[in-house]
Design a protein around this motif. Sequence first.
Motif, PDB file in Angstrom:
ATOM      1  N   GLN A 100       0.922  -0.997   0.056  1.00  0.00           N
ATOM      2  CA  GLN A 100       0.074  -0.061   0.117  1.00  0.00           C
ATOM      3  C   GLN A 100       0.729   1.606  -0.131  1.00  0.00           C
ATOM      4  O   GLN A 100       0.782   2.313  -0.545  1.00  0.00           O
ATOM      5  CB  GLN A 100      -1.118  -0.038   0.860  1.00  0.00           C
ATOM      6  CG  GLN A 100      -2.109   1.202   1.131  1.00  0.00           C
ATOM      7  CD  GLN A 100      -3.495   0.848   2.420  1.00  0.00           C
ATOM      8  OE1 GLN A 100      -2.862   0.268   3.159  1.00  0.00           O
ATOM      9  NE2 GLN A 100      -4.131   2.060   2.017  1.00  0.00           N
ATOM     10  N   LEU A 101       1.930   1.302   1.151  1.00  0.00           N
ATOM     11  CA  LEU A 101       3.070   2.761   1.171  1.00  0.00           C
ATOM     12  C   LEU A 101       3.330   2.444  -0.200  1.00  0.00           C
ATOM     13  O   LEU A 101       3.658   3.746  -0.905  1.00  0.00           O
ATOM     14  CB  LEU A 101       3.962   2.329   1.690  1.00  0.00           C
ATOM     15  CG  LEU A 101       3.119   2.397   3.235  1.00  0.00           C
ATOM     16  CD1 LEU A 101       4.250   2.257   4.718  1.00  0.00           C
ATOM     17  CD2 LEU A 101       2.904   3.433   3.066  1.00  0.00           C
ATOM     18  N   ALA A 102       3.414   1.636  -1.232  1.00  0.00           N
ATOM     19  CA  ALA A 102       4.594   2.090  -2.432  1.00  0.00           C
ATOM     20  C   ALA A 102       2.988   2.255  -3.386  1.00  0.00           C
ATOM     21  O   ALA A 102       4.133   2.931  -4.052  1.00  0.00           O
ATOM     22  CB  ALA A 102       4.608   0.884  -3.125  1.00  0.00           C
ATOM     23  N   GLN A 103       2.057   2.837  -3.461  1.00  0.00           N
ATOM     24  CA  GLN A 103       1.287   3.710  -4.392  1.00  0.00           C
ATOM     25  C   GLN A 103       1.114   4.943  -3.048  1.00  0.00           C
ATOM     26  O   GLN A 103       0.605   6.233  -4.111  1.00  0.00           O
ATOM     27  CB  GLN A 103      -0.092   3.365  -4.173  1.00  0.00           C
ATOM     28  CG  GLN A 103       0.160   1.894  -4.757  1.00  0.00           C
ATOM     29  CD  GLN A 103       0.133   1.440  -6.275  1.00  0.00           C
ATOM     30  OE1 GLN A 103      -0.167   1.769  -6.849  1.00  0.00           O
ATOM     31  NE2 GLN A 103       1.572   0.531  -6.527  1.00  0.00           N
ATOM     32  N   VAL A 104       1.050   5.057  -2.408  1.00  0.00           N
ATOM     33  CA  VAL A 104       1.294   6.198  -1.916  1.00  0.00           C
ATOM     34  C   VAL A 104       2.106   7.127  -1.913  1.00  0.00           C
ATOM     35  O   VAL A 104       2.046   7.849  -2.635  1.00  0.00           O
ATOM     36  CB  VAL A 104       0.680   6.349  -0.297  1.00  0.00           C
ATOM     37  CG1 VAL A 104       0.863   7.329   0.779  1.00  0.00           C
ATOM     38  CG2 VAL A 104      -0.965   5.583  -0.223  1.00  0.00           C
ATOM     39  N   LEU A 105       3.458   6.485  -1.398  1.00  0.00           N
ATOM     40  CA  LEU A 105       5.194   7.358  -1.443  1.00  0.00           C
ATOM     41  C   LEU A 105       5.555   7.046  -2.593  1.00  0.00           C
ATOM     42  O   LEU A 105       6.207   8.852  -3.006  1.00  0.00           O
ATOM     43  CB  LEU A 105       5.611   6.865  -0.647  1.00  0.00           C
ATOM     44  CG  LEU A 105       5.085   5.923   1.336  1.00  0.00           C
ATOM     45  CD1 LEU A 105       6.616   5.880   1.349  1.00  0.00           C
ATOM     46  CD2 LEU A 105       4.814   7.517   1.880  1.00  0.00           C
ATOM     47  N   ARG A 106       5.543   6.403  -3.825  1.00  0.00           N
ATOM     48  CA  ARG A 106       5.910   6.516  -4.552  1.00  0.00           C
ATOM     49  C   ARG A 106       7.786   6.965  -5.119  1.00  0.00           C
ATOM     50  O   ARG A 106       7.678   8.395  -5.531  1.00  0.00           O
ATOM     51  CB  ARG A 106       4.630   7.569  -5.868  1.00  0.00           C
ATOM     52  CG  ARG A 106       3.669   7.325  -6.102  1.00  0.00           C
ATOM     53  CD  ARG A 106       3.349   6.017  -7.092  1.00  0.00           C
ATOM     54  NE  ARG A 106       2.215   5.433  -7.328  1.00  0.00           N
ATOM     55  CZ  ARG A 106       1.839   5.005  -8.185  1.00  0.00           C
ATOM     56  NH1 ARG A 106       2.478   5.066  -9.363  1.00  0.00           N
ATOM     57  NH2 ARG A 106       0.631   4.866  -8.524  1.00  0.00           N
ATOM     58  N   LEU A 107       8.081   6.218  -4.559  1.00  0.00           N
ATOM     59  CA  LEU A 107       9.633   6.789  -4.118  1.00  0.00           C
ATOM     60  C   LEU A 107      10.422   6.317  -5.033  1.00  0.00           C
ATOM     61  O   LEU A 107      10.260   5.414  -5.267  1.00  0.00           O
ATOM     62  CB  LEU A 107      10.171   6.113  -2.764  1.00  0.00           C
ATOM     63  CG  LEU A 107       9.434   6.723  -1.662  1.00  0.00           C
ATOM     64  CD1 LEU A 107       9.944   5.936  -0.023  1.00  0.00           C
ATOM     65  CD2 LEU A 107       9.601   8.592  -1.505  1.00  0.00           C
ATOM     66  N   PRO A 108      11.474   6.946  -5.472  1.00  0.00           N
ATOM     67  CA  PRO A 108      12.692   6.851  -6.758  1.00  0.00           C
ATOM     68  C   PRO A 108      12.891   5.428  -6.101  1.00  0.00           C
ATOM     69  O   PRO A 108      13.006   4.947  -5.038  1.00  0.00           O
ATOM     70  CB  PRO A 108      13.469   7.878  -6.422  1.00  0.00           C
ATOM     71  CG  PRO A 108      12.923   8.915  -5.757  1.00  0.00           C
ATOM     72  CD  PRO A 108      12.291   8.367  -4.826  1.00  0.00           C
TER      73      PRO A 108
END
Length: 259
Positions: A100-108
């Motif tokens: 879920q965090l991958a979609q929220v944060l969108r980190l490099p």
Amino acid sequence: MPDRTLLRTPSGSGRAVSDAGVVRDALGVGVAVGVSGFAFGITAAGSGISLAQAAVLSLLVFTGASQFALVGALAAGGNPLTAAAGAFFLGTRNAFYGLQLAQVLRLPRRMRPVAAHGVIDETSLVALAQPDRRSARIGFAVTGVTIYALWNLTTVLGVLGASALGDPEAWGIDAAGPAVFLALLAPMLRSRTERAVAATAVLLVLAGQPLLPAGVPVLVAVLAVPVTLALRERAPRTVGTADREEAAPPSGGEREEES
């Protein structure tokens, strides 16, 4: 860089989110949870774990519930394999947080391996509670760095001062981490199904505590999800409808009239 970010709520109105406010809240959570490393250090020392072993656990595992489950089961005389299994299954929840965090944060891409190590209960809940990506990144980073630094420091201090501090329950340190986590989690249990799963898991752990070997009640709590869903399917249709209505966000406009 501006200190405030404007976001649109579902109703169409805007409100400002302060970066300083996010940092303040994240620091509050980080400090409250980070000092719980004292309790882990004391518990680890009482379980016969050395300073080096406790320090490595905090540095590399860095998920408080799993660490407490491991040393707690060992201290209660549990089988090392059972203790490790309980700690492992508790830790797998972080993988779901990560999705879920991958979609929220969108980190490099280059930052993802470092960020993955900081995916724990508190960082996930602080990040997911934010209304926009910028605030989520700030909350995640500040919470993670604060907890990691304090947790590792207080783990060492807890092991070294175990004999002087005595029982962590007498100081209430052992309750700080769970209390903060429950305070963050409770507002996110919005639907009846979510609350039912949480309540069933608690009941399963409490029922299994005096009957099952150390570390096993945590594994049994996983059954809360299929048990609750099975009961929900057998419930009258009106229950499911009410559950969906309760979980749905409020609408900012008037309901359309049926044609």
